[in-house]
Design a protein around this motif. Structure first.
Motif, mmCIF file in Angstrom:
data_model
loop_
_atom_site.group_PDB
_atom_site.id
_atom_site.type_symbol
_atom_site.label_atom_id
_atom_site.label_comp_id
_atom_site.label_asym_id
_atom_site.label_seq_id
_atom_site.Cartn_x
_atom_site.Cartn_y
_atom_site.Cartn_z
ATOM 1 N N GLY A 1 18.679 -4.928 -18.393
ATOM 2 C CA GLY A 1 19.332 -3.893 -17.590
ATOM 3 C C GLY A 1 18.274 -2.897 -17.138
ATOM 4 O O GLY A 1 17.066 -3.101 -17.337
ATOM 5 N N GLY A 2 18.725 -1.798 -16.561
ATOM 6 C CA GLY A 2 17.782 -0.799 -16.074
ATOM 7 C C GLY A 2 16.884 -0.273 -17.184
ATOM 8 O O GLY A 2 15.668 -0.133 -17.013
ATOM 9 N N TRP A 3 17.461 -0.034 -18.364
ATOM 10 C CA TRP A 3 16.684 0.604 -19.428
ATOM 11 C C TRP A 3 15.698 -0.376 -20.068
ATOM 12 O O TRP A 3 14.540 -0.041 -20.291
ATOM 13 C CB TRP A 3 17.629 1.213 -20.465
ATOM 14 C CG TRP A 3 16.981 2.131 -21.461
ATOM 15 C CD1 TRP A 3 17.227 2.167 -22.799
ATOM 16 C CD2 TRP A 3 16.001 3.159 -21.204
ATOM 17 N NE1 TRP A 3 16.472 3.152 -23.391
ATOM 18 C CE2 TRP A 3 15.709 3.772 -22.437
ATOM 19 C CE3 TRP A 3 15.341 3.606 -20.056
ATOM 20 C CZ2 TRP A 3 14.776 4.806 -22.552
ATOM 21 C CZ3 TRP A 3 14.415 4.644 -20.175
ATOM 22 C CH2 TRP A 3 14.140 5.233 -21.399
ATOM 23 N N LYS B 1 23.138 2.867 -26.831
ATOM 24 C CA LYS B 1 23.835 4.086 -27.256
ATOM 25 C C LYS B 1 25.320 3.797 -27.414
ATOM 26 O O LYS B 1 26.003 3.535 -26.420
ATOM 27 C CB LYS B 1 23.594 5.191 -26.226
ATOM 28 C CG LYS B 1 22.115 5.580 -26.152
ATOM 29 C CD LYS B 1 21.810 6.652 -25.152
ATOM 30 C CE LYS B 1 20.329 7.031 -25.221
ATOM 31 N NZ LYS B 1 19.908 7.988 -24.228
ATOM 32 N N SER C 1 16.542 10.321 -21.010
ATOM 33 C CA SER C 1 15.673 9.368 -20.307
ATOM 34 C C SER C 1 16.477 8.486 -19.368
ATOM 35 O O SER C 1 17.055 7.495 -19.799
ATOM 36 C CB SER C 1 14.958 8.491 -21.343
ATOM 37 O OG SER C 1 15.899 8.001 -22.295
ATOM 38 N N GLU D 1 30.007 3.443 -21.297
ATOM 39 C CA GLU D 1 30.015 3.380 -22.763
ATOM 40 C C GLU D 1 30.782 4.525 -23.404
ATOM 41 O O GLU D 1 31.332 4.391 -24.489
ATOM 42 C CB GLU D 1 28.575 3.332 -23.288
ATOM 43 C CG GLU D 1 27.929 1.983 -23.042
ATOM 44 C CD GLU D 1 26.479 1.916 -23.497
ATOM 45 O OE1 GLU D 1 25.725 2.852 -23.202
ATOM 46 O OE2 GLU D 1 26.114 0.913 -24.134
ATOM 47 N N ALA E 1 16.566 5.585 -16.795
ATOM 48 C CA ALA E 1 15.690 4.453 -16.469
ATOM 49 C C ALA E 1 15.037 4.653 -15.099
ATOM 50 O O ALA E 1 13.845 4.362 -14.915
ATOM 51 C CB ALA E 1 16.521 3.171 -16.478
ATOM 52 N N PRO F 1 23.591 -3.785 -23.675
ATOM 53 C CA PRO F 1 24.672 -2.794 -23.712
ATOM 54 C C PRO F 1 25.307 -2.804 -25.107
ATOM 55 O O PRO F 1 25.282 -3.840 -25.782
ATOM 56 C CB PRO F 1 25.659 -3.280 -22.656
ATOM 57 C CG PRO F 1 25.088 -4.510 -22.048
ATOM 58 C CD PRO F 1 23.846 -4.879 -22.738
ATOM 59 N N LYS G 1 19.418 -14.807 -13.741
ATOM 60 C CA LYS G 1 18.891 -13.471 -13.416
ATOM 61 C C LYS G 1 17.400 -13.399 -13.733
ATOM 62 O O LYS G 1 16.621 -12.785 -13.008
ATOM 63 C CB LYS G 1 19.625 -12.401 -14.229
ATOM 64 C CG LYS G 1 20.955 -12.017 -13.625
ATOM 65 C CD LYS G 1 21.547 -10.817 -14.346
ATOM 66 C CE LYS G 1 22.965 -10.559 -13.877
ATOM 67 N NZ LYS G 1 23.737 -9.756 -14.801
ATOM 68 N N HIS H 1 19.864 -12.280 -20.763
ATOM 69 C CA HIS H 1 20.824 -13.233 -21.327
ATOM 70 C C HIS H 1 21.280 -14.228 -20.268
ATOM 71 O O HIS H 1 21.881 -15.240 -20.593
ATOM 72 C CB HIS H 1 22.025 -12.491 -21.941
ATOM 73 C CG HIS H 1 23.041 -12.047 -20.946
ATOM 74 N ND1 HIS H 1 22.765 -11.159 -19.934
ATOM 75 C CD2 HIS H 1 24.335 -12.384 -20.779
ATOM 76 C CE1 HIS H 1 23.847 -10.971 -19.203
ATOM 77 N NE2 HIS H 1 24.813 -11.701 -19.695
ATOM 78 N N ARG I 1 26.450 7.147 -15.469
ATOM 79 C CA ARG I 1 27.723 6.524 -15.034
ATOM 80 C C ARG I 1 28.896 7.134 -15.796
ATOM 81 O O ARG I 1 30.030 7.151 -15.290
ATOM 82 C CB ARG I 1 27.680 5.018 -15.228
ATOM 83 C CG ARG I 1 27.044 4.575 -16.496
ATOM 84 C CD ARG I 1 26.900 3.079 -16.524
ATOM 85 N NE ARG I 1 25.551 2.680 -16.219
ATOM 86 C CZ ARG I 1 24.907 1.734 -16.872
ATOM 87 N NH1 ARG I 1 25.496 1.069 -17.838
ATOM 88 N NH2 ARG I 1 23.672 1.421 -16.566
#
Ligand SMILES: NC(=O)c1ccc[n+]([C@@H]2O[C@H](COP(=O)([O-])OP(=O)(O)OC[C@H]3O[C@@H](n4cnc5c(N)ncnc54)[C@H](O)[C@@H]3O)[C@@H](O)[C@H]2O)c1
Length: 334
Positions: A9-11, A103, A134, A277, A136, A77, A35, A31, A251
């Protein structure tokens, strides 16, 4: 040093770039093999637009990249942390340092991310948490950022600090992994609430009130669960709360704005188009607070809006109308 980042992902991608800049041998695992192939070809992650991926970064969909890794970063995630840990388990060695950067709190168990990883990997190696204010998008652009590397094992916390620290990514160490992880998970609930305030048309005074009092209740729960009070005033606490509650990069904040403007929770989550989240954390936190008998009015109200259709505007009146309190003693005036 050989490092693997699990989760593209972005992070995960931004952290992989920090590690590349620091001269490590880095593999980013997705995963989804499709991608991974796409990123390897285009040298860009659509979740981190405009940030080129250097040739030195290996990208793969195969878990074999974990073999012999000195440090493994778990950047899935939060809902996928347990399965990711289980997949990594056969490759980990006692000397590997596993770093969680996700998180959240597991819905079914109330466990923190490092606890999930310990369970999922059979407690084979040390687990540290890296957290702080932080985005990303900003780390990907090498904008000055600070985080905390937390682990009760000081050597592991320092190992992570050494691996990540550079001239745009500053890392502090801490022994308080409990406080750091709880602060990280709970701030997403507050970001949603702050977004709701914005969506309702409320302004700076209200948001400052919400953030400050939310941190008071997060600290209360955090201390009850074994965290250290000072952590909540630090980078992983107040720092992350500020960055998440004031930025459209978040988000959770964006979903909150939509709810405040009148969308249903489901509509807001669909419109944001990514995992929110804080929505899941709201339920976990509510359950934890009930179990621990800790008073958390802001998180409880967020839970009631998100899960029981309570009107956001009514909640504002309810919170403003609570009994008088003393800010320092946290007890009712007699
Ligand atoms: N984005 C940030 O700025 C940031 C900063 C600090 C911490 N975090 C935390 O890092 C974690 C990852 O966030 P992100 O923003 O990189 O996520 P993201 O939403 O950008 O991407 C999620 C990634 O997870 C992948 N994924 C989906 N299902 C999966 C599964 N079952 N197993 C493994 N991977 C799966 C998706 O393909 C996607 O690449 C979150 O817990 C988040 O709170 C994010």
């Amino acid at each position: 040093m050989k490092t693997t980042v699990l989760g593209s992902g972005g992070w995960g991608t931004a952290l992989a770039l920090v590690l590349c800049d620091n001269g490590h041998n880095v593999t980013l695992w997705s995963h989804s093999p499709e991608k991974a192939d796409q990123m390897a070809q285009t040298r860009e992650n659509p979740l981190l637009k405009g940030v080129p991926l250097p040739k030195t970064l290996h990208i793969t969909g195969s878990l074999d990249c974990l073999a012999g890794a000195d440090m493994v970063v778990s950047a899935a995630p939060s809902f996928a942390v347990r399965t990711t840990g289980e997949k990594a388990r056969p490759y980990l060695r006692p000397e590997t340092v596993l770093v969680t950067v996700s998180k959240g709190i597991e819905r079914e168990t109330g466990l923190r991310m490092s606890q999930i990883l310990q369970e999922a990997t059979g407690n084979i190696c040390r687990v540290a948490a890296l957290s702080g204010p932080s985005h990303a998008e900003e780390v990907g652009r090498k904008l000055p950022t600070g985080c905390v590397s937390a682990c009760p094992d000081r050597a592991a916390a320092r190992f992570v600090q050494d691996a990540f620290m550079n001239d745009y990514f500053r890392v502090y160490t801490s022994y308080d992994i409990i406080g750091v992880e709880l602060a990280a998970a709970l701030k997403n609930v507050v970001a949603l609430s702050c977004g709701i305030c914005t969506g309702l048309g409320l302004q700076d005074n209200t948001k400052a009130l919400l953030m400050t009092r939310a941190m008071a209740e997060i600290t209360r729960l955090g201390e009850q669960l074994g965290g250290t009070r000072r952590t909540f005033g630090g980078l992983a606490g107040m720092g992350d709360l500020i960055v998440t509650c004031t930025s459209l990069h978040s988000r959770n904040y964006r979903a909150g704005i939509l709810i405040g403007q009148g969308r249903t929770v489901q509509e807001a989550m669909e419109e944001v188009g990514a995992v929110v989240e804080g929505y899941y954390a709201a339920e976990s936190v509510y359950q934890l607070a009930e179990k621990e008998q800790v008073e958390m009015p802001i998180c409880r109200c967020a839970y009631e809006v998100l899960y029981h259709g309570k009107q956001a505007r009514d909640v504002v009146s309810e919170l403003m109308g609570r009994a008088k309190k003393d800010e320092l003693l946290e007890r009712t005036w007699m």
